[in-house]
Design an enzyme around this catalytic site. Sequence first.
Site, PDB file in Angstrom:
ATOM      1  N   GLU A  83       6.134  -6.518   5.635  1.00 48.48           N
ATOM      2  CA  GLU A  83       5.711  -5.176   5.223  1.00 48.48           C
ATOM      3  C   GLU A  83       6.464  -4.827   3.949  1.00 48.48           C
ATOM      4  OE1 GLU A  83       6.571  -2.160   8.087  1.00 48.48           O
ATOM      5  OE2 GLU A  83       5.506  -0.605   6.983  1.00 48.48           O
ATOM      6  N   GLN A 105      18.003   2.767  -3.907  1.00 50.12           N
ATOM      7  CA  GLN A 105      17.290   1.582  -4.413  1.00 50.12           C
ATOM      8  C   GLN A 105      18.155   0.328  -4.335  1.00 50.12           C
ATOM      9  OE1 GLN A 105      13.907   3.475  -4.547  1.00 50.12           O
ATOM     10  NE2 GLN A 105      14.114   1.308  -4.801  1.00 50.12           N
ATOM     11  N   ILE A 118       2.599   4.929   0.811  1.00 53.81           N
ATOM     12  CA  ILE A 118       3.191   5.499   2.024  1.00 53.81           C
ATOM     13  C   ILE A 118       2.015   6.035   2.865  1.00 53.81           C
ATOM     14  CG2 ILE A 118       4.712   7.319   2.914  1.00 53.81           C
ATOM     15  CD1 ILE A 118       6.058   7.383   0.130  1.00 53.81           C
ATOM     16  N   GLY A 119       1.993   5.699   4.137  1.00 49.69           N
ATOM     17  CA  GLY A 119       0.937   6.223   5.013  1.00 49.69           C
ATOM     18  C   GLY A 119      -0.397   5.487   4.906  1.00 49.69           C
ATOM     19  N   SER A 120      -0.420   4.341   4.229  1.00 47.51           N
ATOM     20  CA  SER A 120      -1.705   3.639   4.061  1.00 47.51           C
ATOM     21  C   SER A 120      -2.102   2.852   5.316  1.00 47.51           C
ATOM     22  CB  SER A 120      -1.648   2.699   2.849  1.00 47.51           C
ATOM     23  OG  SER A 120      -0.589   1.782   2.998  1.00 47.51           O
ATOM     24  N   GLY A 121      -1.176   2.654   6.244  1.00 43.30           N
ATOM     25  CA  GLY A 121      -1.524   1.961   7.488  1.00 43.30           C
ATOM     26  C   GLY A 121      -0.985   0.545   7.579  1.00 43.30           C
ATOM     27  N   GLY A 158       0.849  -1.195   0.000  1.00 42.63           N
ATOM     28  CA  GLY A 158       0.000   0.000   0.000  1.00 42.63           C
ATOM     29  C   GLY A 158       0.875   1.233   0.000  1.00 42.63           C
TER      30      GLY A 158
HETATM   31  P1  DGT Z   1       2.510   2.797   6.669  1.00 44.59           P
HETATM   32  O1  DGT Z   1       2.561   1.992   7.923  1.00 44.59           O
HETATM   33  O2  DGT Z   1       1.552   2.254   5.650  1.00 44.59           O
HETATM   34  O3  DGT Z   1       2.323   4.256   6.942  1.00 44.59           O
HETATM   35  O4  DGT Z   1       3.919   2.564   5.997  1.00 44.59           O
HETATM   36  P2  DGT Z   1       5.156   3.516   5.896  1.00 44.59           P
HETATM   37  O5  DGT Z   1       4.768   4.748   5.171  1.00 44.59           O
HETATM   38  O6  DGT Z   1       5.826   3.655   7.221  1.00 44.59           O
HETATM   39  O7  DGT Z   1       6.124   2.618   5.028  1.00 44.59           O
HETATM   40  P3  DGT Z   1       6.430   2.738   3.480  1.00 44.59           P
HETATM   41  O8  DGT Z   1       6.968   1.463   3.007  1.00 44.59           O
HETATM   42  O9  DGT Z   1       5.240   3.150   2.716  1.00 44.59           O
HETATM   43  O10 DGT Z   1       7.543   3.811   3.368  1.00 44.59           O
HETATM   44  C1  DGT Z   1       8.521   4.167   4.301  1.00 44.59           C
HETATM   45  C2  DGT Z   1       9.360   5.227   3.622  1.00 44.59           C
HETATM   46  O11 DGT Z   1      10.274   4.610   2.735  1.00 44.59           O
HETATM   47  C3  DGT Z   1       8.553   6.197   2.755  1.00 44.59           C
HETATM   48  O12 DGT Z   1       9.146   7.471   2.812  1.00 44.59           O
HETATM   49  C4  DGT Z   1       8.679   5.633   1.366  1.00 44.59           C
HETATM   50  C5  DGT Z   1      10.030   5.024   1.392  1.00 44.59           C
HETATM   51  N1  DGT Z   1      10.183   3.839   0.556  1.00 44.59           N
HETATM   52  C6  DGT Z   1       9.816   2.579   0.824  1.00 44.59           C
HETATM   53  N2  DGT Z   1      10.247   1.735  -0.123  1.00 44.59           N
HETATM   54  C7  DGT Z   1      10.894   2.491  -1.028  1.00 44.59           C
HETATM   55  C8  DGT Z   1      11.577   2.224  -2.241  1.00 44.59           C
HETATM   56  O13 DGT Z   1      11.724   1.103  -2.700  1.00 44.59           O
HETATM   57  N3  DGT Z   1      12.075   3.316  -2.868  1.00 44.59           N
HETATM   58  C9  DGT Z   1      11.932   4.583  -2.426  1.00 44.59           C
HETATM   59  N4  DGT Z   1      12.454   5.565  -3.138  1.00 44.59           N
HETATM   60  N5  DGT Z   1      11.332   4.864  -1.289  1.00 44.59           N
HETATM   61  C10 DGT Z   1      10.832   3.835  -0.598  1.00 44.59           C
END
Ligand code: DGT
Length: 230
Positions: A103, A80, A29-32, A27
């Site tokens: 996750e 990356q 970023i920020g989807s939970g 999901g």
């Molecule tokens: P949640 O619990 O749904 O709020 O999840 P988040 O927002 O803590 O976790 P996530 O995976 O959506 O993202 C954490 C941070 O890492 C967010 O700033 C996006 C970044 N991120 C995650 N995977 C990648 C990636 O493969 N590439 C890039 N550029 N950023 C990534």
Amino acid sequence: LLRSFSQICRRDMSSLRSRPYTVVVEGNIGSGKTTFMDHFKQYEDVALFSEPVDKWTNVESHNLLGIMYKDPKKWAMTFQSYVQLTMVNMHKQRCPEPIKMMERSLYSARFCFVENLYENGYLDGPEYVVLDEWFKWICSNLDIGVDMIVYLRTHPEVALERMKLRGREEESCVSLSYLRQLHNLHEKWLCPGGVPITSPPVYVVDANRSFSEMEKEMKRISPLICNRNN
Ligand code: DGT
């Protein structure tokens, strides 16, 4: 490449299960995702593998996530490359429980984030190709299949609100348009034409709802994950 995703997962399923039943929570970023996974702490047969954001913000005291957001043209490739390494590590990490819940995955890194950085010109052709060659090599040589995906689908506006509320310093520059792009790539990968892919099965959760409403959804989905007969 998206089409081969099902093949990677199918092929691995027939390989006498060298891995546990693997559920991936995806999901925007920020989807939970974190909250969703927290619900599964109560199940003894589920092992939770959180995204290694702490590693991304501190690799020998380098904050790769931070510098990637500050100067993506310069640091996207480095970031990356490290995400890919930490994700493979998460896919391959030993799991004593019969169910492994992760996750995110190597796949969202490739199909959503790498794709987006390339489309926006932050990764050049040669960088994109090298990441892709690594991705393909990993898929062909390691058992990193997935048995089920839970897709927390949110409006990008809702994701933005939650992200702001959380206030992770590195994300202060993340815009609505970035979240829209990522949303579209998640949709293209998991629900092409608006229909969830079936291999591996994608369980779509309307994650726009409040967390208390989401609790009900989590209770509904838990038996699908925890009481399977395989
Ligand atoms: P949640 O619990 O749904 O709020 O999840 P988040 O927002 O803590 O976790 P996530 O995976 O959506 O993202 C954490 C941070 O890492 C967010 O700033 C996006 C970044 N991120 C995650 N995977 C990648 C990636 O493969 N590439 C890039 N550029 N950023 C990534």
